[in-house]
Design an enzyme around this catalytic site. Structure first.
Site, short mmCIF file in Angstrom:
data_model
loop_
_atom_site.label_atom_id
_atom_site.label_comp_id
_atom_site.label_asym_id
_atom_site.label_seq_id
_atom_site.Cartn_x
_atom_site.Cartn_y
_atom_site.Cartn_z
N TYR A 100 54.50 21.05 89.55
CA TYR A 100 55.19 22.69 89.51
C TYR A 100 56.80 22.26 90.08
O TYR A 100 56.98 21.43 90.60
CB TYR A 100 54.38 23.33 90.66
CG TYR A 100 53.93 24.79 90.43
CD1 TYR A 100 53.36 25.10 89.35
CD2 TYR A 100 54.33 25.91 91.22
CE1 TYR A 100 52.71 26.21 88.88
CE2 TYR A 100 53.79 27.11 90.93
CZ TYR A 100 52.97 27.25 89.81
OH TYR A 100 52.64 28.65 89.31
N ALA A 108 47.29 27.42 97.41
CA ALA A 108 46.47 26.48 97.93
C ALA A 108 45.13 26.44 97.27
O ALA A 108 44.38 25.17 97.11
CB ALA A 108 46.25 26.53 99.42
N ASP A 109 44.67 27.55 96.92
CA ASP A 109 43.29 27.59 96.24
C ASP A 109 43.28 26.93 94.86
O ASP A 109 42.36 26.35 94.50
CB ASP A 109 42.78 29.07 96.28
CG ASP A 109 43.72 29.96 95.51
OD1 ASP A 109 44.81 29.49 95.32
OD2 ASP A 109 43.35 31.08 95.23
C1 LIG Z 1 47.62 33.41 92.34
C2 LIG Z 1 46.83 33.73 93.65
C3 LIG Z 1 47.57 35.02 94.04
C4 LIG Z 1 45.43 33.52 93.31
O1 LIG Z 1 44.76 34.00 94.67
P1 LIG Z 1 43.15 34.90 94.69
O2 LIG Z 1 42.87 35.48 93.52
O3 LIG Z 1 42.30 33.46 94.93
O4 LIG Z 1 43.35 35.49 96.06
C5 LIG Z 1 47.16 32.77 94.56
O5 LIG Z 1 46.62 31.46 94.13
C6 LIG Z 1 48.83 32.58 95.07
O6 LIG Z 1 49.23 33.49 95.68
N1 LIG Z 1 49.44 31.61 94.34
C7 LIG Z 1 50.72 31.33 94.81
C8 LIG Z 1 51.78 31.58 93.34
C9 LIG Z 1 51.17 30.18 92.57
O7 LIG Z 1 50.20 29.78 92.50
O8 LIG Z 1 52.28 30.04 91.76
K LIG Z 2 39.90 32.47 94.17
#
Ligand SMILES: CC(C)(COP(=O)(O)O)[C@@H](O)C(=O)NCCC(=O)O
Ligand SMILES: [K+]
Ligand SMILES: Nc1ncnc2c1ncn2[C@@H]1O[C@H](COP(=O)(O)OP(=O)(O)O)[C@@H](O)[C@H]1O
Length: 270
Positions: A100, A108-109
């Site tokens: 990235y 983080a997920d």
């Molecule tokens: C894209 C998300 C909002 C997904 O979150 P979720 O649907 O699991 O609550 C989360 O991974 C996030 O805030 N990401 C930061 C931006 C990125 O991944 O570029």
């Molecule tokens: K999720």
């Protein structure tokens, strides 16, 4: 026994692992107003109902995409589960090379999902996570995290229809018998379910073309089963992928002390 916690924008999912085995999992609402004590009561009650002995917990790991709740749950862990949790973030070894532009920006997920997918299926692999947002994550054959796509999630899209169009009701997300809906509810169900299935196939096909290789496609998250069964590209649904990734990251980062002779089990750092 370790506790893994995935804080999403809609739900917090807790898992309890004994070694590689997931013994229990619980899903609670993400409540931005709840205090550490309130979460403590909830977790304490859930654990008690499942006969989970808090003294047997050796360590905890948390990944969060909701910063304000992170501190609340960290405090809850210290006060009620008697451990300072490991947090998925800078300084944690994931084994992934994040390509990235700004690695700190990736949710983080998404990283946790990628770690689990590479470990279980090997690269190239694509993860589709149907959460509050639907996320696509691409990992190549070297295990490099390439990035992906973020789409408004099924729940929030459905809510937007209901909130912004006066004559559209709140609907139950279930598969209609036909694509051509002959009443409002069936028409909305058709649009959401077949629309999302088509979106997944469309994005995955473009990702495959851009990567120049067909990777395995794994779906996870609350609504994965419902949508995946209507797609052509999703190979497998793995509802526990995020919890599995948390367990793997915990094991890669925990500092174990020599076997404790009194109890015969390695102790995680507190
Ligand atoms: C894209 C998300 C909002 C997904 O979150 P979720 O649907 O699991 O609550 C989360 O991974 C996030 O805030 N990401 C930061 C931006 C990125 O991944 O570029
Ligand atoms: K999720
Ligand atoms: N087991 C389930 N069955 C049906 N819907 C679910 C389930 N779990 C979550 N959902 C729905 O899926 C959406 C996303 O949930 P979740 O995957 O927990 O998102 P997040 O990780 O963003 O908190 C929410 O709208 C939620 O109501």
């Amino acid at each position: 026994m370790i506790v893994v916690i995935d804080i999403g924008n809609t739900n917090i999912v807790l898992g309890v692992y004994q070694g590689e085995q997931l013994l229990h999992h619980f899903r609670i609402n993400t409540n931005r107003q709840a205090t550490p004590d309130e979460y403590g009561v909830m977790v304490h009650n859930l654990f008690q109902m499942s006969n989970i002995v808090i003294d047997h917990i050796q360590g905890i790991i948390i990944s969060s995409v909701v910063p304000p709740i992170m501190n609340t749950l960290e405090e809850m862990c210290r006060k009620y589960l008697h451990h300072t949790p490991m947090i998925v973030g800078p300084g944690i070894r994931t084994g992934l090379n994040l390509r990235y532009e700004n690695p700190r920006e990736v949710g983080a997920d998404r990283i946790v999902n990628a770690v689990a997918a590479v470990a279980k299926y090997g690269g190239p692999v694509i993860v589709v996570d149907f959460g509050t947002a639907t996320t696509f994550d691409c990992i190549d054959s070297k295990g490099d995290y390439l990035g992906g796509a973020i789409v408004p999630g099924i729940g929030i899209s459905t809510e937007a229809l209901y909130q912004r169009a006066s004559k559209l009701p709140n609907i139950e997300l279930e598969k209609p018998k036909k694509v051509i809906g002959r009443n409002t509810v069936h028409a909305m169900q058709s649009g959401i379910i077949y629309g999302y299935a088509g979106q997944v196939d469309g994005i995955v096909k473009r990702i495959h073309a851009e990567m120049g290789v067909i990777g395995k496609v794994v779906a996870t998250g609350g609504l994965a089963e419902l949508i995946s069964s209507e797609t052509e590209t999703v190979d497998e649904v793995n509802p526990m992928l995020t919890l599995e990734g948390l367990r793997l990251i915990y094991e890669r980062n925990v500092i174990t002390t020599p076997i404790d002779k009194t109890f015969g089990t390695p102790k995680a750092s507190k």
